[in-house]
Design a protein around this motif. Structure first.
Motif, PDB file in Angstrom:
ATOM      1  N   VAL A  29       0.669  -1.075   0.036  1.00 32.45           N
ATOM      2  CA  VAL A  29       0.171  -0.004  -0.068  1.00 32.45           C
ATOM      3  C   VAL A  29       1.056   1.262  -0.094  1.00 32.45           C
ATOM      4  N   HIS A  30       0.171   2.492  -0.567  1.00 31.94           N
ATOM      5  CA  HIS A  30       0.948   3.687  -0.600  1.00 31.94           C
ATOM      6  C   HIS A  30       1.341   4.317   0.920  1.00 31.94           C
ATOM      7  N   ASP A  31       0.210   3.888   1.603  1.00 33.74           N
ATOM      8  CA  ASP A  31       0.477   4.628   3.047  1.00 33.74           C
ATOM      9  C   ASP A  31       1.420   3.904   3.729  1.00 33.74           C
ATOM     10  N   ALA A  32       1.993   4.928   4.544  1.00 40.75           N
ATOM     11  CA  ALA A  32       3.300   4.382   5.545  1.00 40.75           C
ATOM     12  C   ALA A  32       2.570   3.784   6.873  1.00 40.75           C
ATOM     13  N   VAL A  33       2.866   2.492   6.907  1.00 45.19           N
ATOM     14  CA  VAL A  33       2.494   1.618   8.275  1.00 45.19           C
ATOM     15  C   VAL A  33       3.209   1.211   8.943  1.00 45.19           C
ATOM     16  N   VAL A  34       3.259   1.504  10.231  1.00 42.51           N
ATOM     17  CA  VAL A  34       4.029   1.187  11.172  1.00 42.51           C
ATOM     18  C   VAL A  34       3.378  -0.002  12.332  1.00 42.51           C
ATOM     19  N   GLU A  35       4.160  -1.154  12.669  1.00 35.86           N
ATOM     20  CA  GLU A  35       3.310  -1.767  13.734  1.00 35.86           C
ATOM     21  C   GLU A  35       4.341  -1.664  14.648  1.00 35.86           C
ATOM     22  N   PHE A  36       3.544  -1.329  16.195  1.00 34.62           N
ATOM     23  CA  PHE A  36       4.523  -1.221  17.046  1.00 34.62           C
ATOM     24  C   PHE A  36       3.740  -1.921  18.477  1.00 34.62           C
ATOM     25  N   GLU A  37       4.591  -1.729  19.374  1.00 29.26           N
ATOM     26  CA  GLU A  37       4.066  -2.481  20.866  1.00 29.26           C
ATOM     27  C   GLU A  37       3.976  -1.387  21.832  1.00 29.26           C
ATOM     28  N   LEU A  38       2.960  -1.169  22.457  1.00 30.42           N
ATOM     29  CA  LEU A  38       3.043  -0.303  23.722  1.00 30.42           C
ATOM     30  C   LEU A  38       3.651  -1.015  24.908  1.00 30.42           C
ATOM     31  N   VAL A  39       4.865  -0.329  25.394  1.00 32.04           N
ATOM     32  CA  VAL A  39       5.509  -0.732  26.413  1.00 32.04           C
ATOM     33  C   VAL A  39       5.641   0.416  27.203  1.00 32.04           C
ATOM     34  N   ASP A  40       4.970   0.668  28.582  1.00 32.01           N
ATOM     35  CA  ASP A  40       4.839   1.500  29.643  1.00 32.01           C
ATOM     36  C   ASP A  40       4.433   2.714  28.828  1.00 32.01           C
ATOM     37  N   GLY A  41       3.445   2.388  28.030  1.00 34.75           N
ATOM     38  CA  GLY A  41       2.928   3.673  27.234  1.00 34.75           C
ATOM     39  C   GLY A  41       3.617   4.137  26.095  1.00 34.75           C
ATOM     40  N   GLY A  57      12.731  16.849   6.910  1.00 28.87           N
ATOM     41  CA  GLY A  57      11.955  17.860   7.820  1.00 28.87           C
ATOM     42  C   GLY A  57      10.647  17.487   7.876  1.00 28.87           C
ATOM     43  N   LEU A  58      10.094  18.607   8.651  1.00 23.93           N
ATOM     44  CA  LEU A  58       8.436  18.434   8.823  1.00 23.93           C
ATOM     45  C   LEU A  58       7.530  18.182   7.525  1.00 23.93           C
ATOM     46  N   ARG A  59       6.432  17.475   7.753  1.00 23.86           N
ATOM     47  CA  ARG A  59       5.510  16.979   6.717  1.00 23.86           C
ATOM     48  C   ARG A  59       4.433  16.849   7.509  1.00 23.86           C
ATOM     49  N   GLU A  60       3.226  16.919   6.937  1.00 24.44           N
ATOM     50  CA  GLU A  60       1.711  16.804   7.530  1.00 24.44           C
ATOM     51  C   GLU A  60       1.238  15.481   6.820  1.00 24.44           C
ATOM     52  N   PHE A  61       0.453  14.702   7.884  1.00 25.41           N
ATOM     53  CA  PHE A  61       0.091  13.492   7.692  1.00 25.41           C
ATOM     54  C   PHE A  61      -1.477  13.271   8.241  1.00 25.41           C
ATOM     55  N   LEU A  62      -2.071  12.726   7.500  1.00 26.42           N
ATOM     56  CA  LEU A  62      -3.612  12.125   8.148  1.00 26.42           C
ATOM     57  C   LEU A  62      -3.168  10.765   8.798  1.00 26.42           C
ATOM     58  N   TYR A  63      -3.249  10.750  10.234  1.00 32.64           N
ATOM     59  CA  TYR A  63      -2.544   9.876  11.066  1.00 32.64           C
ATOM     60  C   TYR A  63      -3.908   8.942  11.430  1.00 32.64           C
ATOM     61  N   ARG A  64      -3.652   7.553  11.518  1.00 29.99           N
ATOM     62  CA  ARG A  64      -4.788   6.798  12.173  1.00 29.99           C
ATOM     63  C   ARG A  64      -4.131   5.674  12.875  1.00 29.99           C
ATOM     64  N   GLY A  65      -4.537   5.682  14.230  1.00 29.87           N
ATOM     65  CA  GLY A  65      -4.039   4.792  15.171  1.00 29.87           C
ATOM     66  C   GLY A  65      -4.927   3.685  15.454  1.00 29.87           C
ATOM     67  N   ILE A  66      -4.464   2.414  15.125  1.00 30.50           N
ATOM     68  CA  ILE A  66      -5.333   1.419  15.240  1.00 30.50           C
ATOM     69  C   ILE A  66      -4.948   0.367  16.193  1.00 30.50           C
ATOM     70  N   PRO A  67      -5.609   0.150  17.504  1.00 26.74           N
ATOM     71  CA  PRO A  67      -5.084  -0.696  18.349  1.00 26.74           C
ATOM     72  C   PRO A  67      -5.439  -2.325  18.119  1.00 26.74           C
ATOM     73  N   ASP A  97      -2.633 -12.329  22.581  1.00 25.15           N
ATOM     74  CA  ASP A  97      -3.317 -13.127  23.646  1.00 25.15           C
ATOM     75  C   ASP A  97      -2.729 -12.995  24.974  1.00 25.15           C
ATOM     76  N   ASP A  98      -1.433 -12.485  25.014  1.00 25.68           N
ATOM     77  CA  ASP A  98      -1.159 -11.953  26.383  1.00 25.68           C
ATOM     78  C   ASP A  98      -1.710 -10.919  26.901  1.00 25.68           C
ATOM     79  N   ARG A  99      -2.541 -10.342  26.315  1.00 21.61           N
ATOM     80  CA  ARG A  99      -3.489  -9.185  26.959  1.00 21.61           C
ATOM     81  C   ARG A  99      -2.665  -7.835  26.659  1.00 21.61           C
ATOM     82  N   SER A 100      -1.488  -7.751  26.274  1.00 21.33           N
ATOM     83  CA  SER A 100      -0.582  -6.526  25.828  1.00 21.33           C
ATOM     84  C   SER A 100      -1.246  -5.736  24.555  1.00 21.33           C
ATOM     85  N   VAL A 101      -1.312  -4.577  24.476  1.00 25.59           N
ATOM     86  CA  VAL A 101      -1.606  -3.773  23.233  1.00 25.59           C
ATOM     87  C   VAL A 101      -0.566  -3.698  22.415  1.00 25.59           C
ATOM     88  N   ASP A 102      -1.004  -3.984  21.167  1.00 30.26           N
ATOM     89  CA  ASP A 102       0.034  -3.687  20.228  1.00 30.26           C
ATOM     90  C   ASP A 102      -0.845  -2.522  19.215  1.00 30.26           C
TER      91      ASP A 102
END
Length: 348
Positions: free
Chosen positions: A21-33, A97-107, A111-116
């Motif tokens: 897809v042409h949109d930038a996608v990052v998968e992340f894990e929330l650790v202590d926020g 430098g800075l650029r403007e994005f439309l951001y979507r954060g999708i949680p 199985d271990d109940r942690s949030v990615d």
């Protein structure tokens, strides 16, 4: 994305989609926020300039969030942490430098109940800048056109009053200037109406098109009594539209009269059902046909160029208004041998 089993190199259809897809996608894990990067697609590398190997396991915010916007990013991460989907326009730091994005954060939860989560960024920098530039140019040009044309019209009128009757050549020249200034004034007004249509964020409502047509016709009968304006209207015809529909209808009727050299222009306004679920507002005239190239430009069959761009803004107003209601603008030949301009709109 999510990670494949290291024992298998097979790529799932889902992973294949994310990677291309042409949109930038990052998968992340929330650790202590803190959003720690697990993976990113190729579009992220292209948009931000950071290789996945350099940021994997690192805080995403440390790489792409300017320090003065860290509070905003942390609030978005908190919402992701409690399972909320985020949609927001944001500024993020890239390697250029800075650029403007439309951001979507999708949680999502594992199985271990942690949030990615997934962070999806659509680069809207160029679009936003273009919109702002066009808004400024539009406002400045409309303001200057209106003011200068009114100034010319006023002084030309005074000049015509002072010229002796026998100075036919100069009187004709002054009248030509007055007509040109009046045309510029109309152009500024049409540009303002188009800006109102394109910037209107209200969802199209349902309106009765018949009273709108009747009001426009009556206005032009009084303004141009030499024109023969007839109607063929039902009792009512509800269509998708809003307050701008009257401006669109008025623009078509106005064109039918003003661009007709006949001493008594013929105009007929018709409202009818066109197909199941559709209505048609049709303005027929006996004026010279709109050039084929101009019709093709308006319908999208021909690209507008510097030398081939249409004669004015009126029909663009009609086209964009119709499209904003989910309809379209089409052309045909009237029974009078002139134009048949048709606004087709969905019926509720």
């Amino acid at each position: 994305m999510p990670h494949r089993d290291p024992k298998s190199d097979a790529e799932s259809p889902y992973e294949h989609l994310i990677e291309h897809v042409h949109d930038a996608v990052v998968e992340f894990e929330l650790v202590d926020g803190e959003p720690l990067v697990r993976d990113a697609n190729r579009a992220f590398v292209d948009s931000f300039g950071y290789e996945v190997t350099a940021i994997r396991g690192e805080s995403l915010n440390d790489w792409i969030v300017p320090e003065w916007l860290l509070g905003e990013a942390e609030r978005l991460d908190q919402q992701t942490g409690v399972g909320e989907i985020n949609y927001q326009r944001v500024k993020r730091e890239t390697d250029t430098g800075l650029r403007e994005f439309l951001y979507r954060g999708i949680p999502y939860s594992r199985d271990d109940r942690s949030v990615d989560g997934f962070a999806v960024y659509t680069d809207i920098t160029d679009l936003t800048r273009q919109q702002h530039r066009l808004q400024v140019l539009n406002r400045v040009l409309r303001h200057n056109l209106r003011n200068e044309s009114n100034l010319i019209i006023g002084h030309t009128g005074r000049l015509l009053e002072q010229l002796p009757e026998q100075s036919g050549e100069w009187t004709g020249a002054a009248a030509t200037i007055e007509r040109a200034a009046d045309s510029l004034s109309s152009l500024a007004r049409e540009a303002g109406e188009i800006d109102a249509v394109l910037s209107d964020t209200d969802v199209a409502d349902v309106v009765d098109s018949v009273p709108l047509v009747e009001a426009v016709v009556e206005e032009h009968r009084q303004r141009t009594p030499r024109a023969d304006i007839d109607t063929d209207l039902p009792g009512a015809m509800r269509v998708r539209g809003n307050r701008h529909l009257r401006s669109a209808i008025n623009s078509v009727v106005e064109n039918a009269i003003e661009h007709n050299p006949a001493p008594a222009p013929i105009v007929r306004a018709i409202v009818r059902t066109f197909d199941e679920g559709w209505a048609e507002i049709r303005i027929d005239d006996d004026a010279p046909r709109i050039p084929a190239d101009e019709r093709a430009i308006l319908t999208g069959d021909l690209e507008a160029t510097q030398t081939q761009h249409g004669s004015g803004l009126g029909l663009w107003l009609v086209k964009w208004a119709a499209e904003s209601y989910g309809g379209e603008l089409t052309f045909g030949e009237s029974d009078f041998g002139g134009n048949s301009v048709r606004i087709r709109l969905p019926r509720p």
